[in-house]
Design a protein around this motif. Structure first.
Motif, PDB file in Angstrom:
ATOM      1  N   ALA A  45      -2.092  12.830  -6.114  1.00  0.00           N
ATOM      2  CA  ALA A  45      -1.038  13.505  -5.357  1.00  0.00           C
ATOM      3  C   ALA A  45       0.238  12.661  -5.339  1.00  0.00           C
ATOM      4  O   ALA A  45       1.373  13.177  -5.448  1.00  0.00           O
ATOM      5  CB  ALA A  45      -1.519  13.795  -3.945  1.00  0.00           C
ATOM      6  N   THR A  46       0.082  11.338  -5.185  1.00  0.00           N
ATOM      7  CA  THR A  46       1.249  10.460  -5.178  1.00  0.00           C
ATOM      8  C   THR A  46       1.979  10.502  -6.513  1.00  0.00           C
ATOM      9  O   THR A  46       3.218  10.530  -6.577  1.00  0.00           O
ATOM     10  CB  THR A  46       0.820   9.022  -4.844  1.00  0.00           C
ATOM     11  N   MET A  47       1.220  10.509  -7.611  1.00  0.00           N
ATOM     12  CA  MET A  47       1.844  10.563  -8.920  1.00  0.00           C
ATOM     13  C   MET A  47       2.590  11.886  -9.131  1.00  0.00           C
ATOM     14  O   MET A  47       3.676  11.913  -9.747  1.00  0.00           O
ATOM     15  CB  MET A  47       0.774  10.380 -10.007  1.00  0.00           C
ATOM     16  N   VAL A  48       2.040  12.963  -8.635  1.00  0.00           N
ATOM     17  CA  VAL A  48       2.719  14.265  -8.769  1.00  0.00           C
ATOM     18  C   VAL A  48       4.051  14.268  -8.002  1.00  0.00           C
ATOM     19  O   VAL A  48       5.093  14.723  -8.502  1.00  0.00           O
ATOM     20  CB  VAL A  48       1.785  15.389  -8.293  1.00  0.00           C
ATOM     21  N   VAL A  49       4.007  13.757  -6.792  1.00  0.00           N
ATOM     22  CA  VAL A  49       5.239  13.715  -5.991  1.00  0.00           C
ATOM     23  C   VAL A  49       6.270  12.818  -6.651  1.00  0.00           C
ATOM     24  O   VAL A  49       7.476  13.127  -6.719  1.00  0.00           O
ATOM     25  CB  VAL A  49       4.918  13.253  -4.555  1.00  0.00           C
ATOM     26  N   ALA A  50       5.845  11.668  -7.169  1.00  0.00           N
ATOM     27  CA  ALA A  50       6.780  10.761  -7.839  1.00  0.00           C
ATOM     28  C   ALA A  50       7.370  11.399  -9.070  1.00  0.00           C
ATOM     29  O   ALA A  50       8.569  11.241  -9.381  1.00  0.00           O
ATOM     30  CB  ALA A  50       6.063   9.449  -8.181  1.00  0.00           C
ATOM     31  N   LEU A  51       6.537  12.140  -9.821  1.00  0.00           N
ATOM     32  CA  LEU A  51       7.042  12.804 -11.019  1.00  0.00           C
ATOM     33  C   LEU A  51       8.099  13.844 -10.669  1.00  0.00           C
ATOM     34  O   LEU A  51       9.129  13.957 -11.359  1.00  0.00           O
ATOM     35  CB  LEU A  51       5.861  13.451 -11.762  1.00  0.00           C
ATOM     36  N   ILE A  52       7.846  14.577  -9.633  1.00  0.00           N
ATOM     37  CA  ILE A  52       8.838  15.579  -9.213  1.00  0.00           C
ATOM     38  C   ILE A  52      10.157  14.898  -8.816  1.00  0.00           C
ATOM     39  O   ILE A  52      11.256  15.348  -9.162  1.00  0.00           O
ATOM     40  CB  ILE A  52       8.281  16.422  -8.057  1.00  0.00           C
ATOM     41  N   GLY A  53      10.076  13.779  -8.087  1.00  0.00           N
ATOM     42  CA  GLY A  53      11.289  13.060  -7.704  1.00  0.00           C
ATOM     43  C   GLY A  53      12.044  12.536  -8.899  1.00  0.00           C
ATOM     44  O   GLY A  53      13.295  12.582  -8.944  1.00  0.00           O
ATOM     45  N   ILE A  54      11.329  12.015  -9.910  1.00  0.00           N
ATOM     46  CA  ILE A  54      12.008  11.495 -11.104  1.00  0.00           C
ATOM     47  C   ILE A  54      12.715  12.608 -11.860  1.00  0.00           C
ATOM     48  O   ILE A  54      13.843  12.463 -12.335  1.00  0.00           O
ATOM     49  CB  ILE A  54      10.973  10.770 -12.002  1.00  0.00           C
ATOM     50  N   VAL A  55      12.063  13.770 -11.937  1.00  0.00           N
ATOM     51  CA  VAL A  55      12.698  14.915 -12.611  1.00  0.00           C
ATOM     52  C   VAL A  55      13.973  15.342 -11.894  1.00  0.00           C
ATOM     53  O   VAL A  55      15.012  15.632 -12.527  1.00  0.00           O
ATOM     54  CB  VAL A  55      11.690  16.071 -12.723  1.00  0.00           C
ATOM     55  N   MET A  56      13.945  15.401 -10.598  1.00  0.00           N
ATOM     56  CA  MET A  56      15.132  15.787  -9.832  1.00  0.00           C
ATOM     57  C   MET A  56      16.265  14.781 -10.004  1.00  0.00           C
ATOM     58  O   MET A  56      17.439  15.145 -10.125  1.00  0.00           O
ATOM     59  CB  MET A  56      14.764  15.927  -8.344  1.00  0.00           C
ATOM     60  N   LEU A  57      15.928  13.490 -10.038  1.00  0.00           N
ATOM     61  CA  LEU A  57      16.949  12.469 -10.231  1.00  0.00           C
ATOM     62  C   LEU A  57      17.593  12.586 -11.605  1.00  0.00           C
ATOM     63  O   LEU A  57      18.831  12.484 -11.739  1.00  0.00           O
ATOM     64  CB  LEU A  57      16.320  11.088 -10.034  1.00  0.00           C
ATOM     65  N   ILE A  58      16.764  12.809 -12.617  1.00  0.00           N
ATOM     66  CA  ILE A  58      17.316  12.949 -13.969  1.00  0.00           C
ATOM     67  C   ILE A  58      18.208  14.175 -14.057  1.00  0.00           C
ATOM     68  O   ILE A  58      19.282  14.150 -14.669  1.00  0.00           O
ATOM     69  CB  ILE A  58      16.160  13.017 -14.988  1.00  0.00           C
ATOM     70  N   TRP A  59      17.787  15.264 -13.413  1.00  0.00           N
ATOM     71  CA  TRP A  59      18.606  16.486 -13.420  1.00  0.00           C
ATOM     72  C   TRP A  59      19.956  16.283 -12.708  1.00  0.00           C
ATOM     73  O   TRP A  59      20.984  16.794 -13.156  1.00  0.00           O
ATOM     74  CB  TRP A  59      17.810  17.613 -12.777  1.00  0.00           C
ATOM     75  N   TRP A  60      19.954  15.516 -11.615  1.00  0.00           N
ATOM     76  CA  TRP A  60      21.216  15.244 -10.882  1.00  0.00           C
ATOM     77  C   TRP A  60      22.159  14.404 -11.736  1.00  0.00           C
ATOM     78  O   TRP A  60      23.363  14.659 -11.768  1.00  0.00           O
ATOM     79  CB  TRP A  60      20.864  14.525  -9.573  1.00  0.00           C
ATOM     80  N   ILE A  61      21.616  13.403 -12.468  1.00  0.00           N
ATOM     81  CA  ILE A  61      22.464  12.564 -13.317  1.00  0.00           C
ATOM     82  C   ILE A  61      23.053  13.384 -14.450  1.00  0.00           C
ATOM     83  O   ILE A  61      24.245  13.263 -14.793  1.00  0.00           O
ATOM     84  CB  ILE A  61      21.644  11.374 -13.852  1.00  0.00           C
ATOM     85  N   ILE A  62      22.226  14.242 -15.056  1.00  0.00           N
ATOM     86  CA  ILE A  62      22.740  15.094 -16.126  1.00  0.00           C
ATOM     87  C   ILE A  62      23.851  16.017 -15.613  1.00  0.00           C
ATOM     88  O   ILE A  62      24.861  16.244 -16.290  1.00  0.00           O
ATOM     89  CB  ILE A  62      21.573  15.902 -16.747  1.00  0.00           C
ATOM     90  N   GLY A  63      23.668  16.558 -14.379  1.00  0.00           N
ATOM     91  CA  GLY A  63      24.703  17.416 -13.806  1.00  0.00           C
ATOM     92  C   GLY A  63      26.010  16.682 -13.561  1.00  0.00           C
ATOM     93  O   GLY A  63      27.106  17.220 -13.790  1.00  0.00           O
ATOM     94  N   ILE A  64      25.936  15.444 -13.106  1.00  0.00           N
ATOM     95  CA  ILE A  64      27.158  14.671 -12.863  1.00  0.00           C
ATOM     96  C   ILE A  64      27.888  14.400 -14.173  1.00  0.00           C
ATOM     97  O   ILE A  64      29.112  14.551 -14.270  1.00  0.00           O
ATOM     98  CB  ILE A  64      26.808  13.356 -12.137  1.00  0.00           C
ATOM     99  N   VAL A  65      27.125  14.011 -15.188  1.00  0.00           N
ATOM    100  CA  VAL A  65      27.752  13.739 -16.486  1.00  0.00           C
ATOM    101  C   VAL A  65      28.355  15.006 -17.066  1.00  0.00           C
ATOM    102  O   VAL A  65      29.461  15.003 -17.640  1.00  0.00           O
ATOM    103  CB  VAL A  65      26.727  13.108 -17.444  1.00  0.00           C
ATOM    104  N   TRP A  66      27.681  16.126 -16.880  1.00  0.00           N
ATOM    105  CA  TRP A  66      28.158  17.386 -17.466  1.00  0.00           C
ATOM    106  C   TRP A  66      29.432  17.882 -16.767  1.00  0.00           C
ATOM    107  O   TRP A  66      30.324  18.436 -17.424  1.00  0.00           O
ATOM    108  CB  TRP A  66      27.045  18.425 -17.368  1.00  0.00           C
ATOM    109  N   THR A  67      29.516  17.713 -15.449  1.00  0.00           N
ATOM    110  CA  THR A  67      30.680  18.224 -14.690  1.00  0.00           C
ATOM    111  C   THR A  67      31.716  17.153 -14.399  1.00  0.00           C
ATOM    112  O   THR A  67      32.618  17.387 -13.580  1.00  0.00           O
ATOM    113  CB  THR A  67      30.194  18.815 -13.359  1.00  0.00           C
TER     114      THR A  67
END
Length: 539
Positions: A45-67
Motif C-alpha cells: 500500500a505504501t508503494m502504491v501511494v508513493a507511486l501515485i505521488g511521484i506521478v503527480m509530481l512529474i505531471w506538475w513539472i511537465i505542466g510548468i515547463v509546458w506553460t
C-alpha cells in the motif's frame, strides 16, 4: 477554508486506511515472468501511494515547463498593467489638483501602457487634462466619444452637460440631462436638472412625473419630495387660477396637505374659493395657516376677502386675526392699518407703537407717520417718523439667491432652483457700507493708543434754542464820557465770569418717549408768537 477542510479529510482518510491495514496484517505474492515477489500488505500500500505521488509530481513539472512561455508573458503583462494603472491614478490626482503638465504626461504614459478600449478612464483623464489646458473643443470631443459607449455614457453626458452649462447653452444642457435621466433615472444630477428645466418652462405635469421618479429611485427623501411637490402644485395652481379656479383650488389644497405652512398655497386656495363665492371656507384656510405662520399676504387676503365690506368690518376681521395670534408683529400691524383706514386713530397708534416696540421696521414707522398726519398734522413729528423709517431695517420680502421679488415664485430666476424663495430681510442692508464702516471704526478705535490723563479744558456754555440774556453789573464808578465807558467795558470783559445756565430748566426731567428722545425738528414756527429777543443786554 473549504480547501483546508478537504485536505484534513484526505489526511484523516489516509491515516485511517493505514491503521486498518496495520490491524490486519497479510502477505501479498506477485508472479511475473517466472519471478515470485512476496511482500506485506502494508509495504504494498505504501508503494502504491508513493507511486501515485511521484506521478503527480512529474505531471506538475511537465505542466510548468509546458506553460512557462505563457506565464512569462502574463507576468510582464501584469507588470505593465500595474504601471499603467499607477500612471492613470497619478494623472487623475494631478487633474483634480489642477496640474495640467503632470496630468498630460501621465495621460500619455497610461495610454502607452494601457489600451483605451479596455480602460475608459484614460478618456476621462484626457478630457480633464484638456479642460485644464483650456482645450474645450478637445474635451467635448472626448465626452462625445464617451457618451456613445454604453459603458461610459453617463460620464460623457455629465461632461457635456457641465460644458453646456459653462457656455450658457441651457437648451443643450437640458437635452443632455433629459437623455441621461432617460437612460439612468437614478442619477441625482440628471434628475434634478431635468426637474429644474421642466419647472423653468412651466411644464408642471412633467415635473410631477420626474419628481415621482426621484421618489421611487430614493434620490430625494420623503420630506424633501413632499415639499417640492407642494411647491410644484402651488405653481400649477397659480397658473390655473384665472382660467380654472376649481383646479387651482384642488392643487392648492393638495399642496397645503403636504406643506401646511406654505403661505402662497394658502393665498391661492383662498382666492380660488373666493372666486367660487365660498368665503367661509376661504377664511378657514387662511386662519389655519395664520396660526402656523403669520404673513402680511395672508392678512391682506383675509381682511379684504369681501369687496363690499366697510372699513369697520375690515377692522373687526383684523382684530379676529389678532385674537388668533396675539402679541405678534403681523397681527398688530394688520390691526393698525385697518384702524387707520377706519379712522380709529387711538387704536391705530397703540397697535403701531406696540409693533415698533417688538420689531423696528420701515413699514411700521411709515405707518406711524401716516397716523401722525391723520391725527395731529404735526410736520415735525411726521418728519421724525420718516427719518426713523430711513434708518430702520428693511422690510421682509421674498428673497432667493440675492434676488428680491415682490411676489413668491416657485424657482429662483438666478439659479433655477426650486423652492428657493424665503420670506426674510434682504441681505443688502446687513452687508452694506454701514456695517462695514462700523466694523472699521471699531477696529480703528481699538488700535488707537490709550489717552493720557490731561487737564480738562474749560467748557463753553451750551447753545440753546432760546438765547440767554446775561446781565453784567458794572463797578461803582463815577460817570465817564461815552468813549471811556467803551474802553472800560473792553478791559473788564475778560475778568467777567461766564453766565451760569438756567438750572431750573435743566433740573426738570424731560419726557422721553419709547422711541428714544423728542424729535430734533422743531416743526413749523408759529407766526402769531412773540418774537424772541436776540440781542445781549450789557447794562
Amino acid at each position: 477554508m473549504v480547501r483546508l477542510f478537504i485536505f484534513l479529510l484526505v489526511v484523516l482518510g489516509l491515516g485511517w486506511g493505514f491503521s486498518w491495514l496495520a490491524d490486519r496484517p497479510g502477505l501479498l505474492s506477485i508472479t511475473w515472468q517466472d519471478h515470485l515477489i512476496e511482500t506485506s500488505l502494508m509495504v504494498a500500500a505504501t508503494m502504491v501511494v508513493a507511486l501515485i505521488g511521484i506521478v503527480m509530481l512529474i505531471w506538475w513539472i511537465i505542466g510548468i515547463v509546458w506553460t512557462s512561455p505563457h506565464s512569462v508573458r502574463r507576468y510582464f503583462r501584469a507588470r505593465k498593467r500595474d504601471r499603467g494603472y499607477q500612471a492613470l491614478s497619478t494623472g487623475l490626482i494631478a487633474a483634480g489638483a489642477g496640474n495640467a503638465l503632470l496630468a498630460r504626461k501621465m495621460s500619455v504614459r497610461s495610454r502607452s501602457l494601457l489600451r483605451a478600449d479596455q480602460e475608459p478612464l484614460i478618456l476621462l483623464l484626457d478630457a480633464q487634462a484638456a479642460l485644464i489646458e483650456g482645450k474645450y473643443d478637445d474635451a467635448r470631443a472626448k465626452f462625445e466619444s464617451m457618451s456613445n459607449d454604453p459603458e461610459t455614457r453617463e460620464l460623457g453626458l455629465r461632461g457635456l452637460y457641465m460644458e453646456a452649462r459653462r457656455l450658457g447653452a441651457n437648451e443643450a444642457a437640458r437635452q443632455y440631462a433629459e437623455k441621461a435621466a432617460e437612460h439612468a433615472p437614478y442619477l441625482p444630477w440628471a434628475s434634478q436638472a431635468t426637474l429644474e428645466s421642466q419647472s423653468r418652462s412651466a411644464r408642471w405635469d412633467d415635473a410631477l412625473e420626474t419628481l415621482a421618479q426621484q421618489r421611487a429611485a430614493h434620490i430625494a427623501s420623503r420630506s424633501e419630495a413632499d415639499r417640492l411637490k407642494a411647491v410644484i402644485l402651488t405653481a400649477r395652481a397659480g397658473a390655473r387660477l384665472e382660467s380654472d379656479p376649481a383646479g387651482a383650488r384642488e392643487d392648492a389644497t393638495d399642496a397645503l396637505k403636504l406643506a401646511k405652512d406654505l403661505v402662497p398655497a394658502a393665498v391661492i386656495a383662498a382666492k380660488a374659493l373666493l372666486r367660487q363665492e365660498n368665503t367661509r371656507k376661504a377664511a378657514s384656510v387662511l386662519e389655519s395657516v395664520w396660526k402656523l405662520s403669520p404673513h402680511p399676504e395672508i392678512a391682506a387676503t383675509y381682511i379684504r376677502a369681501r369687496s363690499g365690506d366697510s372699513t369697520l368690518d375690515r377692522l373687526k376681521r383684523a382684530e379676529k386675526l389678532e385674537a388668533l395670534r396675539p402679541n405678534n408683529v403681523e397681527s398688530l400691524f394688520a390691526v393698525a392699518q385697518a384702524a387707520l383706514a377706519a379712522q380709529d386713530l387711538a387704536k391705530a397708534r397703540a397697535r403701531a407703537e406696540a409693533a415698533a416696540r417688538m420689531e423696528e421696521s420701515e413699514r411700521v414707522y411709515l405707518l406711524l407717520a401716516d397716523i401722525e398726519e391723520a391725527e395731529t398734522g404735526d410736520q415735525g413729528r411726521i418728519r421724525y417718523w420718516m427719518s426713523q423709517a430711513l434708518r430702520a431695517p428693511r422690510d421682509a420680502a421674498w428673497v432667493a439667491d440675492g434676488f428680491v421679488s415682490e411676489n413668491w415664485l416657485p424657482l429662483s430666476p438666478v439659479t433655477g432652483k426650486l423652492d428657493a424663495f424665503e420670506w426674510k430681510v434682504p441681505f443688502s442692508q446687513l452687508e452694506g457700507p454701514v456695517v462695514e464702516g462700523r466694523l472699521a471704526a471699531d477696529e480703528t478705535i481699538a488700535a488707537l493708543p490709550p489717552i493720557a490723563a490731561a487737564k480738562p479744558a474749560p467748557m463753553e456754555p451750551t447753545r440753546r434754542s432760546e438765547p440767554l440774556e446775561p446781565k453784567i453789573v458794572p463797578k461803582p464808578q463815577e460817570a465817564k464820557p461815552a468813549p471811556e465807558i467803551a474802553v472800560a467795558a473792553k478791559t473788564t470783559a475778560p475778568e467777567k465770569t461766564a453766565p451760569e445756565p438756567d438750572k431750573t430748566q435743566e433740573s426738570e426731567p424731560e419726557a422721553v418717549p419709547f422711541y428714544g428722545r423728542p424729535p430734533d425738528d422743531p416743526g413749523v414756527k408759529d407766526q402769531n408768537a412773540d418774537p424772541t429777543k436776540t440781542r445781549l443786554r450789557l447794562f
